[in-house]
Design a protein around this motif. Structure first.
Motif, PDB file in Angstrom:
ATOM      1  N   GLU A   2      25.846  21.944  -3.818  1.00  0.00           N
ATOM      2  CA  GLU A   2      26.135  21.931  -5.252  1.00  0.00           C
ATOM      3  C   GLU A   2      27.041  20.740  -5.555  1.00  0.00           C
ATOM      4  OE1 GLU A   2      28.993  24.365  -8.319  1.00  0.00           O
ATOM      5  OE2 GLU A   2      28.223  25.424  -6.572  1.00  0.00           O
ATOM      6  N   ILE A   3      26.664  19.941  -6.534  1.00  0.00           N
ATOM      7  CA  ILE A   3      27.455  18.780  -6.933  1.00  0.00           C
ATOM      8  C   ILE A   3      28.058  19.044  -8.302  1.00  0.00           C
ATOM      9  CG2 ILE A   3      27.457  16.316  -7.438  1.00  0.00           C
ATOM     10  CD1 ILE A   3      24.982  16.084  -5.634  1.00  0.00           C
ATOM     11  N   GLN A   4      29.372  18.950  -8.366  1.00  0.00           N
ATOM     12  CA  GLN A   4      30.099  19.119  -9.620  1.00  0.00           C
ATOM     13  C   GLN A   4      30.728  17.773  -9.964  1.00  0.00           C
ATOM     14  OE1 GLN A   4      33.495  21.676  -9.181  1.00  0.00           O
ATOM     15  NE2 GLN A   4      33.998  21.624 -11.344  1.00  0.00           N
ATOM     16  N   LYS A   5      30.598  17.364 -11.215  1.00  0.00           N
ATOM     17  CA  LYS A   5      31.199  16.118 -11.665  1.00  0.00           C
ATOM     18  C   LYS A   5      32.579  16.404 -12.263  1.00  0.00           C
ATOM     19  CE  LYS A   5      28.348  13.145 -13.713  1.00  0.00           C
ATOM     20  NZ  LYS A   5      27.285  12.612 -14.597  1.00  0.00           N
ATOM     21  N   LEU A   6      33.599  15.838 -11.662  1.00  0.00           N
ATOM     22  CA  LEU A   6      34.946  15.902 -12.223  1.00  0.00           C
ATOM     23  C   LEU A   6      35.082  14.662 -13.104  1.00  0.00           C
ATOM     24  CD1 LEU A   6      36.897  16.900  -8.971  1.00  0.00           C
ATOM     25  CD2 LEU A   6      35.853  18.403 -10.671  1.00  0.00           C
ATOM     26  N   GLU A   7      34.544  14.777 -14.301  1.00  0.00           N
ATOM     27  CA  GLU A   7      34.354  13.610 -15.162  1.00  0.00           C
ATOM     28  C   GLU A   7      35.645  12.888 -15.512  1.00  0.00           C
ATOM     29  OE1 GLU A   7      31.678  14.220 -18.414  1.00  0.00           O
ATOM     30  OE2 GLU A   7      30.428  15.557 -17.206  1.00  0.00           O
ATOM     31  N   ALA A  12      32.901  13.015  -7.669  1.00  0.00           N
ATOM     32  CA  ALA A  12      31.860  14.005  -7.405  1.00  0.00           C
ATOM     33  C   ALA A  12      32.410  15.006  -6.391  1.00  0.00           C
ATOM     34  CB  ALA A  12      30.617  13.334  -6.845  1.00  0.00           C
ATOM     35  N   ARG A  13      32.365  16.293  -6.752  1.00  0.00           N
ATOM     36  CA  ARG A  13      32.838  17.364  -5.857  1.00  0.00           C
ATOM     37  C   ARG A  13      31.607  18.070  -5.303  1.00  0.00           C
ATOM     38  NH1 ARG A  13      34.276  20.286  -2.122  1.00  0.00           N
ATOM     39  NH2 ARG A  13      36.029  21.720  -2.277  1.00  0.00           N
ATOM     40  N   ARG A  15      29.987  20.884  -2.840  1.00  0.00           N
ATOM     41  CA  ARG A  15      30.260  22.132  -2.126  1.00  0.00           C
ATOM     42  C   ARG A  15      29.013  22.518  -1.344  1.00  0.00           C
ATOM     43  NH1 ARG A  15      34.964  23.878  -4.318  1.00  0.00           N
ATOM     44  NH2 ARG A  15      35.360  23.306  -6.471  1.00  0.00           N
ATOM     45  N   THR A  38      25.364  11.060  -9.625  1.00  0.00           N
ATOM     46  CA  THR A  38      26.568  11.126 -10.450  1.00  0.00           C
ATOM     47  C   THR A  38      27.047   9.771 -10.966  1.00  0.00           C
ATOM     48  OG1 THR A  38      28.072  10.889  -8.561  1.00  0.00           O
ATOM     49  CG2 THR A  38      27.382  13.142  -9.156  1.00  0.00           C
ATOM     50  N   GLU A 108      41.635  20.815  -2.448  1.00  0.00           N
ATOM     51  CA  GLU A 108      40.909  19.996  -3.417  1.00  0.00           C
ATOM     52  C   GLU A 108      41.884  19.212  -4.294  1.00  0.00           C
ATOM     53  OE1 GLU A 108      37.917  20.626  -7.208  1.00  0.00           O
ATOM     54  OE2 GLU A 108      37.723  22.001  -5.511  1.00  0.00           O
TER      55      GLU A 108
END
Length: 116
Positions: A2-7, A12-13, A15, A38, A108
Motif C-alpha cells: 500500500e502506497i500512501q502519499k504524505l503530500e 511516499a509511505r 506499507r 507518486t 515513522e
C-alpha cells in the motif's frame, strides 16, 4: 503493498507485510515504481519489506542497493527495530543516519523528520 502519499512532506509511505525488496534489482524496481506512482523522491518503507539478508553486511546487498539510490537521487528511510544486529551494522547505520540518502529509524515520525 500500500502506497500512501504524505503530500505536505512530498514523501511516499509504503506499507507491506511481505518482503518486497529481495535483491538489488527488486529494490530498484520497487523505488522506481513508487517514484512513478507518486512522483516523490523520498520513500519510507517498513523493515519487514526488506529481505533479512540485506542487514548482514557480508552479503554486500545493502551497499549495492543503496548505491542505486544515490545514483538515482532517491532518499529512503527504513522503519523498524535494528537492535538485534551486529556492532558493525550498528556502525554502518550510525554513519548512514548522519548522511542524506538512507536512514534507519524506529518510527515513522523519525523517518519523516529525516526525509524533510
Amino acid at each position: 503493498m500500500e502506497i500512501q502519499k504524505l503530500e505536505s512532506e512530498g514523501i511516499a509511505r509504503v506499507r507491506s507485510d511481505e518482503v518486497i525488496i529481495k535483491d538489488t534489482a527488486s529494490m530498484l524496481d520497487f523505488v522506481m515504481s513508487v517514484q512513478y506512482e507518486t512522483a516523490y523522491h523520498k520513500i519510507i518503507v517498513d523493515k519487514v519489506a526488506v529481505l533479512e539478508e540485506f542487514f548482514d553486511l557480508k552479503t554486500g546487498l545493502l551497499g549495492d542497493a543503496f548505491q542505486k539510490l544515490v545514483t538515482y537521487q532517491l532518499r529512503m528511510a527504513i522503519v523498524g527495530d535494528f537492535s538485534m544486529y551486529s556492532e558493525n551494522f550498528k556502525d554502518y547505520m550510525y554513519e548512514s543516519n548522519k548522511g542524506s540518502q538512507v536512514y534507519f529509524v524506529a518510527t515513522e515520525e523519525e523517518a519523516v523528520d529525516k526525509l524533510k
